[in-house]
Enzyme design. Structure first.
Site, PDB file in Angstrom:
ATOM      1  N   PRO A   1      71.138  55.144   3.589  1.00  0.00           N
ATOM      2  CA  PRO A   1      69.934  54.815   4.351  1.00  0.00           C
ATOM      3  C   PRO A   1      68.678  54.927   3.498  1.00  0.00           C
ATOM      4  CG  PRO A   1      70.616  57.051   4.837  1.00  0.00           C
ATOM      5  CD  PRO A   1      71.627  56.501   3.876  1.00  0.00           C
TER       6      PRO A   1
ATOM      7  N   ARG B   1      65.175  53.298   4.926  1.00  0.00           N
ATOM      8  CA  ARG B   1      64.115  53.329   5.928  1.00  0.00           C
ATOM      9  C   ARG B   1      64.235  54.506   6.884  1.00  0.00           C
ATOM     10  NH1 ARG B   1      61.873  48.407   7.406  1.00  0.00           N
ATOM     11  NH2 ARG B   1      63.837  47.492   6.745  1.00  0.00           N
TER      12      ARG B   1
ATOM     13  N   ARG C   1      54.783  44.068   4.312  1.00  0.00           N
ATOM     14  CA  ARG C   1      55.729  43.811   5.387  1.00  0.00           C
ATOM     15  C   ARG C   1      55.212  42.861   6.468  1.00  0.00           C
ATOM     16  NH1 ARG C   1      57.963  46.782   8.283  1.00  0.00           N
ATOM     17  NH2 ARG C   1      60.035  45.939   7.994  1.00  0.00           N
TER      18      ARG C   1
ATOM     19  N   TYR D   1      57.583  39.777   6.573  1.00  0.00           N
ATOM     20  CA  TYR D   1      58.597  39.846   7.644  1.00  0.00           C
ATOM     21  C   TYR D   1      57.975  39.812   9.042  1.00  0.00           C
ATOM     22  CZ  TYR D   1      60.693  42.256   3.623  1.00  0.00           C
ATOM     23  OH  TYR D   1      61.113  42.627   2.368  1.00  0.00           O
TER      24      TYR D   1
ATOM     25  N   CYS E   1      42.724  36.871  -0.847  1.00  0.00           N
ATOM     26  CA  CYS E   1      42.408  35.460  -0.581  1.00  0.00           C
ATOM     27  C   CYS E   1      43.647  34.675  -0.205  1.00  0.00           C
ATOM     28  CB  CYS E   1      41.726  34.863  -1.808  1.00  0.00           C
ATOM     29  SG  CYS E   1      40.183  35.709  -2.121  1.00  0.00           S
ATOM     30  N   GLU E   2      44.233  35.009   0.922  1.00  0.00           N
ATOM     31  CA  GLU E   2      45.385  34.286   1.461  1.00  0.00           C
ATOM     32  C   GLU E   2      45.359  34.451   2.966  1.00  0.00           C
ATOM     33  OE1 GLU E   2      49.168  33.918   0.126  1.00  0.00           O
ATOM     34  OE2 GLU E   2      48.798  34.623  -1.907  1.00  0.00           O
TER      35      GLU E   2
ATOM     36  N   TYR F   1      59.358  50.924   2.204  1.00  0.00           N
ATOM     37  CA  TYR F   1      59.015  49.566   1.776  1.00  0.00           C
ATOM     38  C   TYR F   1      57.520  49.287   1.900  1.00  0.00           C
ATOM     39  CZ  TYR F   1      64.059  49.339   2.289  1.00  0.00           C
ATOM     40  OH  TYR F   1      65.409  49.615   2.192  1.00  0.00           O
TER      41      TYR F   1
HETATM   42  N1  LLP Z   1      71.933  49.751   0.433  1.00  0.00           N
HETATM   43  C1  LLP Z   1      71.747  48.511  -0.072  1.00  0.00           C
HETATM   44  C2  LLP Z   1      72.773  47.923  -0.930  1.00  0.00           C
HETATM   45  C3  LLP Z   1      70.568  47.810   0.242  1.00  0.00           C
HETATM   46  O1  LLP Z   1      70.386  46.579  -0.260  1.00  0.00           O
HETATM   47  C4  LLP Z   1      69.572  48.400   1.067  1.00  0.00           C
HETATM   48  C5  LLP Z   1      68.333  47.683   1.396  1.00  0.00           C
HETATM   49  C6  LLP Z   1      69.815  49.696   1.540  1.00  0.00           C
HETATM   50  C7  LLP Z   1      71.003  50.346   1.223  1.00  0.00           C
HETATM   51  C8  LLP Z   1      68.832  50.427   2.406  1.00  0.00           C
HETATM   52  O2  LLP Z   1      68.585  49.784   3.610  1.00  0.00           O
HETATM   53  P1  LLP Z   1      67.710  50.510   4.756  1.00  0.00           P
HETATM   54  O3  LLP Z   1      68.512  51.703   5.221  1.00  0.00           O
HETATM   55  O4  LLP Z   1      66.437  50.918   4.166  1.00  0.00           O
HETATM   56  O5  LLP Z   1      67.563  49.483   5.808  1.00  0.00           O
HETATM   57  N2  LLP Z   1      61.859  45.249   2.233  1.00  0.00           N
HETATM   58  C9  LLP Z   1      62.515  45.137   3.506  1.00  0.00           C
HETATM   59  C10 LLP Z   1      63.854  45.837   3.520  1.00  0.00           C
HETATM   60  C11 LLP Z   1      64.778  45.352   2.427  1.00  0.00           C
HETATM   61  C12 LLP Z   1      66.083  46.117   2.379  1.00  0.00           C
HETATM   62  C13 LLP Z   1      66.882  45.757   1.191  1.00  0.00           C
HETATM   63  N3  LLP Z   1      68.091  46.501   1.031  1.00  0.00           N
HETATM   64  C14 LLP Z   1      61.584  45.645   4.600  1.00  0.00           C
HETATM   65  O6  LLP Z   1      60.467  46.064   4.298  1.00  0.00           O
HETATM   66  O7  LLP Z   1      61.931  45.616   5.777  1.00  0.00           O
END
Ligand code: LLP
Length: 455
Positions: free
Chosen positions: A288, A290, A326, A330, A358-359, A387
């Protein structure tokens, strides 16, 4: 008052570290306005207590089932945050040589680090093997060949797991969905066993398991259940073929609540792991990002100017999409908390909050219930611990945003602003170098040579 602020002040609040006291927003026992007086905005502010308590809750949920935790460093790669988690016993999931160095510098042993990602370079692989990485999660046959080649060169066996694409839609934002057929990640589930058998037969490799990661900010548990069930079936089928599969990496992806709601139930997530893969006897890891840090951080920013628009009042902030990508990337809507608590009877207006870049995409969203805002007010975007800073850039030649950590009644800067002076230093032009019209290598492989025509 926003629904978010109401929940925060009410009984449903599981975040005791974030509260208005005497009308001022506090992080643990520190008044955010005090920090904003000492550290120029914009800056990220994290609560050490919030990170510790998230880690504690996750450990309580999953450790009875023997599951280990590797924090996805990409979510927040500040070395102080990594050290905090590392000291609690957390491993790390990394995706680059840079993240590897961060994790090591934070004191996390290589034996607790998993290296994921589709495009590891040979240098990154070599360094990972040299330091004794726990596992490389591989994503293509070509990468397996590259790892074997590097392992031979550095004289070490490479511990690998194959990342599986189970073709499960995580039902989250398209840009953070990673396990449908068309996604660039992993090996199609039907091809995994054959590839694993090939890898297991290679003397340079130690085939140790399979891995999966279906996406991020997942709110609904059903896709996890589907993916983990598919993984359990895969492991069982592989073992029937005589393959040894001791490890199982279930990735990250557990979402967080961003506005008032309860958010995914971590005990339910742990229960799904136990039900689906518990019987396999594998060493199970989750990654994890996030969930551990997302709700532990705020982006603090000052309102520079107010501007009347046809349907709203626009607030122009000193934080932009370069600091928090973000919303632009997203469509994420981060709740806003003014540092000064709006009075219950304060007349509320609708504000659209934008950054200085400027966007047109440099906007954070439209907000109600923030009270009466005026230039000079300081606001905090909530749920920005993941993130946020790790995706920040210097676009528009703006400073790279600072980060602050609060612990109890103390705070300290854990990343200083990177300013234009540092940026310009790196742009000092090097000496011109001459290029020969046809380099030696190119001449050897030139089509004319292959045809024996000579040049
Ligand atoms: N493991 C792998 C192989 C991953 O690619 C990721 C995230 C994680 C674990 C962790 O995922 P989490 O538990 O944080 O959801 N920038 C985007 C999120 C991109 C996530 C990419 N991979 C955002 O701000 O929502």
């Amino acid at each position: 008052m926003t629904k978010h602020a109401e929940t925060m002040n009410g009984h449903a609040n599981d975040r005791k570290w974030l509260a208005y006291r005497a009308g001022s927003l506090h992080v643990e026992n520190v008044c955010l306005a005090t920090i904003a007086d000492a550290v120029p905005t914009p800056f990220y502010c994290y609560s050490a207590d919030a990170i510790r308590s998230a880690y504690g809750r996750l450990t309580t949920a999953v450790s009875p089932f023997g599951v280990s935790i590797c924090f996805a460093v990409k979510a927040n790669s500040n070395i102080s945050v990594l050290r905090l988690l590392g000291e609690l016993g957390c491993g790390m999931d990394i995706v680059s040589g840079g993240e590897l160095e961060r994790a090591l510098a934070a004191g996390v042993p290589a034996s607790k680090i998993i290296f994921s990602g589709v495009g590891k370079t040979r240098d990154e692989i070599a360094r990972a093997l040299e330091v004794g990485i726990h596992q490389l999660n591989v994503e293509s046959p070509a990468e397996i060949a590259a790892i074997a080649e590097v392992a031979r060169r550095v004289g070490k066996r490479a511990p690998i797991a194959i990342r599986v694409n189970p073709d499960v839609d995580a039902k989250t934002h398209a840009k953070i969905t990673t396990a449908t057929k068309e996604s660039k990640f992993g090996i199609a589930i039907g091809d995994v066993a054959d590839l694993y058998a090939e890898a297991a037969a290679m003397p340079e490799l130690e085939a140790l398991g399979v891995a999966v990661h279906i996406g991020s900010q997942i709110q609904n548990m059903a896709p996890f259940r589907r993916a983990f069930t598919a993984m359990a079936e895969l492991v069982t089928a592989m073992r029937k073929r005589g393959l040894v599969v001791p490890r199982l990496d279930l990735g990250g992806g557990i979402g967080i609540a961003v506005d008032g709601g309860a958010g995914p139930d971590i005990a339910e997530y742990a229960g799904i792991i136990a039900e689906t893969v518990g019987q396999l006897g594998c060493d199970v890891t989750v990654e994890p990002g996030r969930w551990l840090v997302g709700r532990a951080g705020l982006l603090v920013t000052e309102l520079l100017y107010m501007k009347d628009m046809p349907n709203s009042i626009m607030g122009i902030l000193d934080a932009g999409m370069n600091d928090l990508m973000r919303p632009a990337l997203y469509d994420a809507l981060h709740p806003v908390l003014p540092l000064r608590e709006p009075r219950a009877d304060e007349q509320t207006r609708t504000y659209s909050l934008v950054g200085p870049i400027c966007e047109s995409s440099d906007k954070f969203g439209t907000y109600e219930g923030l009270g009466r805002l005026s230039a000079g007010d300081v606001l905090a975007f909530d749920c920005a611990g993941a993130y946020g800073a790790s995706m920040a850039s210097t676009y528009n030649s703006r400073d790279l945003v600072a980060e602050v950590l609060v612990d109890g009644n103390r705070f300290r800067t854990i990343r200083h602003r990177q300013g234009i002076a540092e940026m310009l230093k790196l742009e000092k032009a090097g000496d011109w170098r001459l290029s020969s019209p046809m380099g030696k290598e190119a001449a050897e492989t030139a089509p004319g040579k292959a045809l024996g025509r000579g040049w």
